[in-house]
Design a protein around this motif. Structure first.
Motif, mmCIF file in Angstrom:
data_model
loop_
_atom_site.group_PDB
_atom_site.id
_atom_site.type_symbol
_atom_site.label_atom_id
_atom_site.label_comp_id
_atom_site.label_asym_id
_atom_site.label_seq_id
_atom_site.Cartn_x
_atom_site.Cartn_y
_atom_site.Cartn_z
ATOM 1 N N TYR A 1 -1.376 -13.563 -6.606
ATOM 2 C CA TYR A 1 -0.365 -12.511 -6.682
ATOM 3 C C TYR A 1 -0.650 -11.378 -5.705
ATOM 4 O O TYR A 1 0.266 -10.779 -5.164
ATOM 5 N N VAL A 2 -1.920 -11.112 -5.472
ATOM 6 C CA VAL A 2 -2.271 -10.120 -4.449
ATOM 7 C C VAL A 2 -1.809 -10.628 -3.087
ATOM 8 O O VAL A 2 -1.205 -9.884 -2.310
ATOM 9 N N ASP A 3 -2.049 -11.912 -2.824
ATOM 10 C CA ASP A 3 -1.626 -12.503 -1.549
ATOM 11 C C ASP A 3 -0.106 -12.492 -1.399
ATOM 12 O O ASP A 3 0.423 -12.187 -0.328
ATOM 13 N N ARG A 4 0.609 -12.814 -2.475
ATOM 14 C CA ARG A 4 2.075 -12.811 -2.417
ATOM 15 C C ARG A 4 2.616 -11.402 -2.178
ATOM 16 O O ARG A 4 3.545 -11.211 -1.400
ATOM 17 N N ALA A 5 2.025 -10.426 -2.862
ATOM 18 C CA ALA A 5 2.468 -9.041 -2.692
ATOM 19 C C ALA A 5 2.218 -8.594 -1.255
ATOM 20 O O ALA A 5 3.083 -7.972 -0.626
ATOM 21 N N ALA A 6 1.035 -8.906 -0.739
ATOM 22 C CA ALA A 6 0.697 -8.516 0.636
ATOM 23 C C ALA A 6 1.652 -9.161 1.638
ATOM 24 O O ALA A 6 2.121 -8.499 2.574
ATOM 25 N N PHE B 1 4.771 -10.175 1.107
ATOM 26 C CA PHE B 1 6.102 -9.595 0.996
ATOM 27 C C PHE B 1 6.137 -8.164 1.542
ATOM 28 O O PHE B 1 7.112 -7.748 2.168
ATOM 29 N N LEU B 2 5.052 -7.414 1.332
ATOM 30 C CA LEU B 2 4.983 -6.036 1.839
ATOM 31 C C LEU B 2 4.608 -5.993 3.321
ATOM 32 O O LEU B 2 4.611 -4.918 3.927
ATOM 33 N N GLU B 3 4.261 -7.147 3.864
ATOM 34 C CA GLU B 3 3.865 -7.264 5.269
ATOM 35 C C GLU B 3 2.665 -6.381 5.603
ATOM 36 O O GLU B 3 2.641 -5.646 6.591
ATOM 37 N N VAL B 4 1.662 -6.459 4.724
ATOM 38 C CA VAL B 4 0.397 -5.747 4.936
ATOM 39 C C VAL B 4 -0.734 -6.745 4.682
ATOM 40 O O VAL B 4 -0.538 -7.723 3.958
ATOM 41 N N PRO B 5 -1.910 -6.506 5.248
ATOM 42 C CA PRO B 5 -3.044 -7.378 4.923
ATOM 43 C C PRO B 5 -3.418 -7.216 3.450
ATOM 44 O O PRO B 5 -3.328 -6.114 2.896
ATOM 45 N N ALA B 6 -3.839 -8.297 2.827
ATOM 46 C CA ALA B 6 -4.217 -8.245 1.410
ATOM 47 C C ALA B 6 -5.322 -7.224 1.176
ATOM 48 O O ALA B 6 -5.353 -6.555 0.144
ATOM 49 N N LEU B 7 -6.207 -7.073 2.153
ATOM 50 C CA LEU B 7 -7.310 -6.117 2.002
ATOM 51 C C LEU B 7 -6.816 -4.675 1.881
ATOM 52 O O LEU B 7 -7.510 -3.827 1.339
ATOM 53 N N GLU B 8 -5.614 -4.401 2.387
ATOM 54 C CA GLU B 8 -5.064 -3.053 2.284
ATOM 55 C C GLU B 8 -4.685 -2.709 0.840
ATOM 56 O O GLU B 8 -4.648 -1.549 0.466
ATOM 57 N N LEU B 9 -4.423 -3.719 0.046
ATOM 58 C CA LEU B 9 -4.065 -3.498 -1.356
ATOM 59 C C LEU B 9 -5.295 -3.363 -2.253
ATOM 60 O O LEU B 9 -5.210 -2.824 -3.350
ATOM 61 N N LEU B 10 -6.426 -3.852 -1.767
ATOM 62 C CA LEU B 10 -7.636 -3.917 -2.586
ATOM 63 C C LEU B 10 -8.599 -2.783 -2.265
ATOM 64 O O LEU B 10 -8.528 -2.172 -1.206
ATOM 65 N N PRO B 11 -9.528 -2.515 -3.176
ATOM 66 C CA PRO B 11 -10.532 -1.482 -2.908
ATOM 67 C C PRO B 11 -11.389 -1.865 -1.705
ATOM 68 O O PRO B 11 -11.559 -3.055 -1.423
ATOM 69 N N PRO B 12 -11.924 -0.889 -1.004
ATOM 70 C CA PRO B 12 -12.797 -1.190 0.138
ATOM 71 C C PRO B 12 -13.980 -2.057 -0.292
ATOM 72 O O PRO B 12 -14.615 -1.794 -1.310
#
Length: 152
Positions: free
Chosen positions: A49-54, A56-67
């Motif tokens: 779901y993190v990958d799907r959100a990333a 669709f939002l056209e951002v790298p998955a790492l941008e959604l996650l904590p450093p």
């Protein structure tokens, strides 16, 4: 990293992109309620779901996650074993149901000879195995879908 909030981060990026929760949920193949729970940090989403959100939002998955977050080191407890347990429970219940059918058949037909009872049980259990063979793949898919739904 202590103050990082995945849900809040996801919401901020979604709002910046002008995307509704409903659209996100639809693209992620989850309910809007489940998506809302993710944004409120009431559940931890699975990597898919993190990958799907990333995506669709056209951002790298790492941008959604904590450093420094590493999903490969994340432990999801019970998820695989729950699916196997559900399949085993299904098989046991099906075998018991067909055994009861065989008992009912023997009682109804007034079969008293032990070899005949054994033959009836074997016949009904054979039907159970055939039934499992033809129904289990759709069942496995339904169980997996259900587990994905409840686990985020």
């Amino acid at each position: 990293m202590e103050n990082f909030n995945f849900g809040e981060n996801l919401r901020q990026i979604r709002v910046q992109k002008g995307i509704s929760q409903e659209a996100m949920a639809l693209k992620m193949d989850i309910t809007q309620t489940k998506y809302s729970r993710m944004e409120r940090s009431e559940c931890v989403p699975a990597k898919i779901y993190v990958d799907r959100a990333a995506k669709f939002l056209e951002v790298p998955a790492l941008e959604l996650l904590p450093p420094g977050w590493d999903y490969s080191k994340t432990l999801i407890i019970f998820r695989p074993s729950l699916g196997k347990a559900a399949i085993i429970a299904y098989r046991v219940l099906l075998a018991v149901a067909f055994f009861d059918m065989a008992r009912g058949f023997c009682d109804g037909a007034r079969i008293t000879a032990t070899p005949s009872k054994i033959a009836a049980v074997i016949g009904f259990e054979g039907l159970a195995v055939a039934f499992m063979y033809y129904t289990e793949k759709p069942l496995v898919n339904k169980i997996r879908s259900f587990l994905r739904f409840i686990s985020g």
